[in-house]
Scaffold this motif. Structure first.
Motif, PDB file in Angstrom:
ATOM      1  N   LYS A   1       0.834  -1.200   0.000  1.00  0.00           N
ATOM      2  CA  LYS A   1       0.000   0.000   0.000  1.00  0.00           C
ATOM      3  C   LYS A   1       0.871   1.254   0.000  1.00  0.00           C
ATOM      4  CE  LYS A   1      -4.100  -1.913   2.135  1.00  0.00           C
ATOM      5  NZ  LYS A   1      -5.099  -1.772   3.198  1.00  0.00           N
ATOM      6  N   ARG A   2       2.003   1.189   0.655  1.00  0.00           N
ATOM      7  CA  ARG A   2       2.917   2.342   0.694  1.00  0.00           C
ATOM      8  C   ARG A   2       3.496   2.608  -0.695  1.00  0.00           C
ATOM      9  NH1 ARG A   2       8.709   3.228   2.590  1.00  0.00           N
ATOM     10  NH2 ARG A   2       8.911   0.991   2.306  1.00  0.00           N
ATOM     11  N   TYR A   3       3.989   1.567  -1.353  1.00  0.00           N
ATOM     12  CA  TYR A   3       4.541   1.739  -2.698  1.00  0.00           C
ATOM     13  C   TYR A   3       3.470   2.211  -3.677  1.00  0.00           C
ATOM     14  CZ  TYR A   3       8.633  -0.912  -1.078  1.00  0.00           C
ATOM     15  OH  TYR A   3       9.736  -1.363  -0.410  1.00  0.00           O
ATOM     16  N   GLU A   4       2.260   1.722  -3.479  1.00  0.00           N
ATOM     17  CA  GLU A   4       1.161   2.147  -4.340  1.00  0.00           C
ATOM     18  C   GLU A   4       0.943   3.659  -4.209  1.00  0.00           C
ATOM     19  OE1 GLU A   4      -3.613   1.350  -4.613  1.00  0.00           O
ATOM     20  OE2 GLU A   4      -2.333  -0.328  -4.009  1.00  0.00           O
ATOM     21  N   PHE A   5       0.910   4.148  -2.965  1.00  0.00           N
ATOM     22  CA  PHE A   5       0.740   5.584  -2.758  1.00  0.00           C
ATOM     23  C   PHE A   5       1.903   6.367  -3.368  1.00  0.00           C
ATOM     24  CE2 PHE A   5       1.718   9.463  -0.466  1.00  0.00           C
ATOM     25  CZ  PHE A   5       0.555  10.176  -0.690  1.00  0.00           C
ATOM     26  N   LEU A   6       3.109   5.832  -3.228  1.00  0.00           N
ATOM     27  CA  LEU A   6       4.302   6.519  -3.722  1.00  0.00           C
ATOM     28  C   LEU A   6       4.511   6.324  -5.224  1.00  0.00           C
ATOM     29  CD1 LEU A   6       6.616   5.658  -0.703  1.00  0.00           C
ATOM     30  CD2 LEU A   6       5.556   7.875  -1.205  1.00  0.00           C
ATOM     31  N   LYS A   7       3.541   5.696  -5.867  1.00  0.00           N
ATOM     32  CA  LYS A   7       3.530   5.490  -7.318  1.00  0.00           C
ATOM     33  C   LYS A   7       4.766   4.737  -7.827  1.00  0.00           C
ATOM     34  CE  LYS A   7       0.439   9.344  -8.439  1.00  0.00           C
ATOM     35  NZ  LYS A   7      -0.087   9.617  -7.159  1.00  0.00           N
ATOM     36  N   ASN A   8       5.158   3.748  -7.044  1.00  0.00           N
ATOM     37  CA  ASN A   8       6.269   2.869  -7.413  1.00  0.00           C
ATOM     38  C   ASN A   8       5.897   1.430  -7.050  1.00  0.00           C
ATOM     39  OD1 ASN A   8       9.153   4.176  -8.185  1.00  0.00           O
ATOM     40  ND2 ASN A   8       7.900   5.644  -7.068  1.00  0.00           N
ATOM     41  N   ASN A   9       4.774   0.977  -7.574  1.00  0.00           N
ATOM     42  CA  ASN A   9       4.244  -0.324  -7.208  1.00  0.00           C
ATOM     43  C   ASN A   9       4.038  -1.162  -8.458  1.00  0.00           C
ATOM     44  OD1 ASN A   9       3.299  -1.951  -5.029  1.00  0.00           O
ATOM     45  ND2 ASN A   9       1.207  -1.619  -5.697  1.00  0.00           N
ATOM     46  N   PRO A  10       4.663  -2.300  -8.592  1.00  0.00           N
ATOM     47  CA  PRO A  10       5.622  -2.892  -7.664  1.00  0.00           C
ATOM     48  C   PRO A  10       6.994  -2.227  -7.789  1.00  0.00           C
ATOM     49  CG  PRO A  10       5.394  -4.303  -9.580  1.00  0.00           C
ATOM     50  CD  PRO A  10       4.425  -3.156  -9.764  1.00  0.00           C
ATOM     51  N   LEU A  11       7.765  -2.384  -6.754  1.00  0.00           N
ATOM     52  CA  LEU A  11       9.134  -1.878  -6.735  1.00  0.00           C
ATOM     53  C   LEU A  11      10.056  -3.090  -6.877  1.00  0.00           C
ATOM     54  CD1 LEU A  11      10.923   0.646  -6.321  1.00  0.00           C
ATOM     55  CD2 LEU A  11      10.920   0.114  -3.879  1.00  0.00           C
ATOM     56  N   THR A  12      10.825  -3.124  -7.956  1.00  0.00           N
ATOM     57  CA  THR A  12      11.691  -4.270  -8.231  1.00  0.00           C
ATOM     58  C   THR A  12      13.135  -3.871  -7.955  1.00  0.00           C
ATOM     59  OG1 THR A  12      10.155  -5.052  -9.907  1.00  0.00           O
ATOM     60  CG2 THR A  12      12.376  -5.968  -9.968  1.00  0.00           C
TER      61      THR A  12
END
Length: 188
Positions: free
Chosen positions: A102-113
């Motif tokens: 949910k944090r990465y989604e908010f930070l617009k980096n979802n998924p983070l690889t």
């Protein structure tokens, strides 16, 4: 009595022979599976008494007890991990891992690889070093994070400090801040 001793000894020998040592790749897989299943016992079974996480300039040493706090913080964001690739090199594993939260989604980096260099000590994971995040857009990340932090300071000062609070309560406050911020955006 002698028969019982021999039987007990044979049984313990059989059980100990049955224990298999996991390969380094299997240890890494078990580590991430522990996060995915929210099972800290699985994680603790593959990490050393102390573990160090390195992200850029930040070096974070943990005991197993303090790593449990990190585990709880991470679990609040409902993080998931998918191992994309594992390579063994020089008694280390280079793992490429796609994580969503949910944090990465908010930070617009979802998924983070990201790629991690994982080091071992006596068949246990002792260090994870972040090498690079292949698809990260750190500018967007920083813009979104700063907008959230600044808005929270102005509108919900009771939640201020969540960004540096790596406890379960800090993660709960982080999610509350995101929720309030997004509701505000929806109302505009």
């Amino acid at each position: 009595m002698k028969k019982y001793f021999i039987l007990l000894f044979s049984l313990s020998l059989f059980i100990s022979c049955k224990d298999e040592t996991l390969s380094q790749s299997e240890l890494v897989t078990e580590y991430y599976d522990g996060f995915n299943s929210s099972d800290f016992k699985r994680i603790i079974s593959v990490i050393a008494d102390s573990i160090t996480i390195i992200e850029g300039e930040y070096i974070m040493p943990y005991s197993q007890e303090s790593f449990y706090e990190q585990f709880k913080w991470d679990s609040i964001f409902q993080s998931t991990y998918e191992i994309v690739e594992l390579k063994t090199q020089n008694n280390q594993v280079i793992a490429t891992v796609a994580s969503s939260s949910k944090r990465y989604e908010f930070l617009k980096n979802n998924p983070l690889t990201c790629k991690f260099k994982i080091s071992f000590n006596f068949d246990k994971i002792m260090k994870l070093e972040s090498l690079e995040c292949l698809n990260a857009d750190w500018n967007i990340w920083q813009t979104e994070r700063d907008s959230l932090v600044n808005w929270t300071i102005k509108n919900h000062p009771e939640l201020d400090g969540f960004i540096h609070d790596l406890t379960m309560n800090g993660a709960i406050n982080y999610l509350k801040a995101i929720e309030l911020y997004e509701k505000r955006k929806d109302a505009l």
